[in-house]
Design an enzyme around this catalytic site. Structure first.
Site, PDB file in Angstrom:
ATOM      1  N   HIS A 140       0.852  -1.144   0.142  1.00 15.35           N
ATOM      2  CA  HIS A 140       0.034   0.064   0.013  1.00 15.35           C
ATOM      3  C   HIS A 140       1.041   1.281   0.103  1.00 15.35           C
ATOM      4  O   HIS A 140       1.588   1.483   1.090  1.00 15.35           O
ATOM      5  CB  HIS A 140      -0.874  -0.009   1.266  1.00 15.35           C
ATOM      6  CG  HIS A 140      -1.923   1.003   1.387  1.00 15.35           C
ATOM      7  ND1 HIS A 140      -3.182   1.189   1.345  1.00 15.35           N
ATOM      8  CD2 HIS A 140      -1.560   2.547   1.628  1.00 15.35           C
ATOM      9  CE1 HIS A 140      -3.692   2.157   1.602  1.00 15.35           C
ATOM     10  NE2 HIS A 140      -2.595   3.141   1.739  1.00 15.35           N
TER      11      HIS A 140
ATOM     12  N   ASN B 241      -9.112   5.354  -1.147  1.00 17.04           N
ATOM     13  CA  ASN B 241      -7.689   5.413  -1.112  1.00 17.04           C
ATOM     14  C   ASN B 241      -6.952   4.629  -1.859  1.00 17.04           C
ATOM     15  O   ASN B 241      -7.077   3.105  -1.567  1.00 17.04           O
ATOM     16  CB  ASN B 241      -7.281   5.643   0.391  1.00 17.04           C
ATOM     17  CG  ASN B 241      -6.167   6.033   0.626  1.00 17.04           C
ATOM     18  OD1 ASN B 241      -5.375   6.707  -0.140  1.00 17.04           O
ATOM     19  ND2 ASN B 241      -5.477   5.620   1.929  1.00 17.04           N
TER      20      ASN B 241
ATOM     21  N   ASP C 165      -9.716  -4.358  -4.822  1.00 17.00           N
ATOM     22  CA  ASP C 165      -9.859  -3.825  -3.534  1.00 17.00           C
ATOM     23  C   ASP C 165     -10.977  -3.662  -3.020  1.00 17.00           C
ATOM     24  O   ASP C 165     -11.208  -2.516  -2.332  1.00 17.00           O
ATOM     25  CB  ASP C 165      -8.840  -2.370  -3.693  1.00 17.00           C
ATOM     26  CG  ASP C 165      -8.604  -1.715  -2.407  1.00 17.00           C
ATOM     27  OD1 ASP C 165      -8.560  -2.336  -1.358  1.00 17.00           O
ATOM     28  OD2 ASP C 165      -8.142  -0.639  -2.332  1.00 17.00           O
TER      29      ASP C 165
ATOM     30  N   PHE D 110     -12.806   5.251   4.144  1.00 17.10           N
ATOM     31  CA  PHE D 110     -12.260   5.148   2.539  1.00 17.10           C
ATOM     32  C   PHE D 110     -12.597   3.919   2.038  1.00 17.10           C
ATOM     33  O   PHE D 110     -12.944   2.886   2.843  1.00 17.10           O
ATOM     34  CB  PHE D 110     -10.669   5.336   2.501  1.00 17.10           C
ATOM     35  CG  PHE D 110     -10.055   6.680   2.718  1.00 17.10           C
ATOM     36  CD1 PHE D 110     -10.084   7.371   1.679  1.00 17.10           C
ATOM     37  CD2 PHE D 110      -9.501   6.819   3.958  1.00 17.10           C
ATOM     38  CE1 PHE D 110      -9.569   8.639   1.609  1.00 17.10           C
ATOM     39  CE2 PHE D 110      -8.895   8.151   3.962  1.00 17.10           C
ATOM     40  CZ  PHE D 110      -8.801   8.888   2.924  1.00 17.10           C
TER      41      PHE D 110
END
Length: 417
Positions: free
Chosen positions: A172, A271, A298, A316
């Protein structure tokens, strides 16, 4: 017990006919095959089961958002037969006992759920996990997803250890100092909505660091949810230089950019954030030329309460497993920007190949993971049909062409309409 899918189009083999499944594997492809169970594939297309190396199933610790069971059901509904779950749960799988607990839960669902272990203790510390022990327990690789590894020495040590174990590091990518508590892309949108912005350099600066470390350690470095044109350029150059890097892009970053956000709407808060049109086009170009290897959702479910109010305070993330194929097929294949073969590669074959998974191929002897789709089905995205607990998506109500109608994992029906 054998199963035959009859009269189905198989574009990867360029024929229409039957598929015989026996003992959980593909046994034959041909005409007029016989089996104990018959599935009528007339009008349908058989694709290799989709593979997603980046999902959030929230269990243990956050089961109001999702459970492994509901996440796996959502995945099967979307045509996914193999997924890899991220470790930002509670307790974090940073030790063998907690890792084994999660893998036992993962094994109880009808698709293949692999598991990332944490890079560091608690996922946000600088204390290393016992990578060798976690590999022995079945770790797919290591990630602190949800947070970037802020300390370069910590990342370098993790890469060295993972390389010795021949396991990947999935990053990440986010410099928290440069992110400055932003919630949308920095620039005109942030100013218009009076919200703090996240600059591109918060991603690209840390990516540049990581690619240098990956070159030095020779680890398999996997870059999660790439969102900026600068990142695409960095990965392109690293690949040209021989760095062992793979990269993913999400459906939402391929389908949307910041110009699609017209109000302070938490459904669009993710995000990394939706970036500029130039970034969006660079992602599509990077996928087309092989700089970006695969599409990963994701999938990040939240409760309704988590996603209410302002983007300044909402969580997020958006869900994606149940909408990815239909939205991507509609946007890219029906418009002839990409072919169905390209899309299937990015959703299935490429991630399977990149991570050495026994998936992504319709060949005799392979695990019988197959997704049946109706490429002519039309509708609108309807969250009332979803199996995920999360309904946080900006795509609800969007029209589509092409839908998953049945998902088979290891020869067993994991979902059917």
């Amino acid at each position: 017990m054998t199963t035959v899918i009859q009269n189905v189009a198989v574009p990867t083999l360029a024929y229409t006919g039957d598929i015989l499944i026996a003992n959980g594997r593909f046994a034959a492809f041909g005409q007029h095959l016989n089996g104990d169970t018959i599935i009528d594939g007339t009008g349908l297309t058989a694709l290799p089961g989709f593979v997603d190396v980046h999902v959030h199933f929230r269990e243990p610790g956050f089961t109001a958002k999702e459970t492994i069971a509901t996440g796996a059901a959502a995945a099967a509904h979307g045509g996914y037969t193999t997924v890899v779950a991220m470790p930002n749960v509670n307790p974090v799988p940073d030790n063998v006992a907690d890792f084994v607990d999660i893998t036992k839960r993962n094994a109880a669902v009808p698709i293949h759920v692999k598991q990332w272990a944490a890079i560091t203790k608690g996922r946000t510390s600088t204390q290393s996990v016992d990578m060798a022990a976690l590999k022995a327990a079945g770790a797919f690789g290591f990630s602190n997803d949800g947070n970037g590894v802020q300390d370069a020495a910590t990342m370098a040590a993790a890469m060295t250890a993972a390389q010795h174990l021949n396991l990947p590091i999935a990053a990440h990518i986010e410099d928290e100092g440069l992110m400055q508590h932003g919630v949308v892309n920095a620039g005109k949108l942030a100013k218009k909505l009076n919200l703090p912005g996240i600059p591109n350099v918060a991603e690209s600066a840390q990516l540049a660091r990581d690619l240098e470390l990956a070159a030095a350690t020779n680890v398999h470095y996997h870059a999660c949810h790439i969102s900026t044109k600068e990142s695409v350029a960095l990965i392109r150059a690293a690949k040209a230089a021989g760095v062992h890097v793979t990269a993913e892009v999400t459906p939402h970053h391929l389908l949307l950019d910041e110009t699609d956000i017209h109000a302070d709407d938490p459904a669009f808060k993710m995000n990394p954030p939706l970036r500029s049109r130039a970034d969006h086009l660079a992602l599509i170009e990077g996928l087309a030329d092989g700089t970006l290897d695969m599409i990963a959702t994701d999938h990040a479910p939240h409760t309704a309460a988590d996603k209410t109010g302002s983007m300044a305070t909402a969580a997020f993330g958006i869900v994606g497993l149940e909408t990815a194929f239909s939205l991507l097929y509609t946007q890219f294949v029906t418009t002839k920007m990409f072919t169905l073969a390209q899309l299937v590669n990015w959703l299935s074959s490429a991630p399977a190949t990149a991570f050495g998974l026994p998936a992504g191929k319709l060949i005799v002897g392979a695990p019988a993971d197959v997704t049946l789709v109706d490429l002519n089905r039309q509708g609108t995205i309807d969250d009332h049909t979803w199996l995920s607990k999360g309904h946080n998506s900006p795509f609800i109500g969007r029209p589509y062409t092409g839908a998953v109608v049945k998902t088979i994992a290891s020869g067993q029906v994991a979902w059917t309409e």
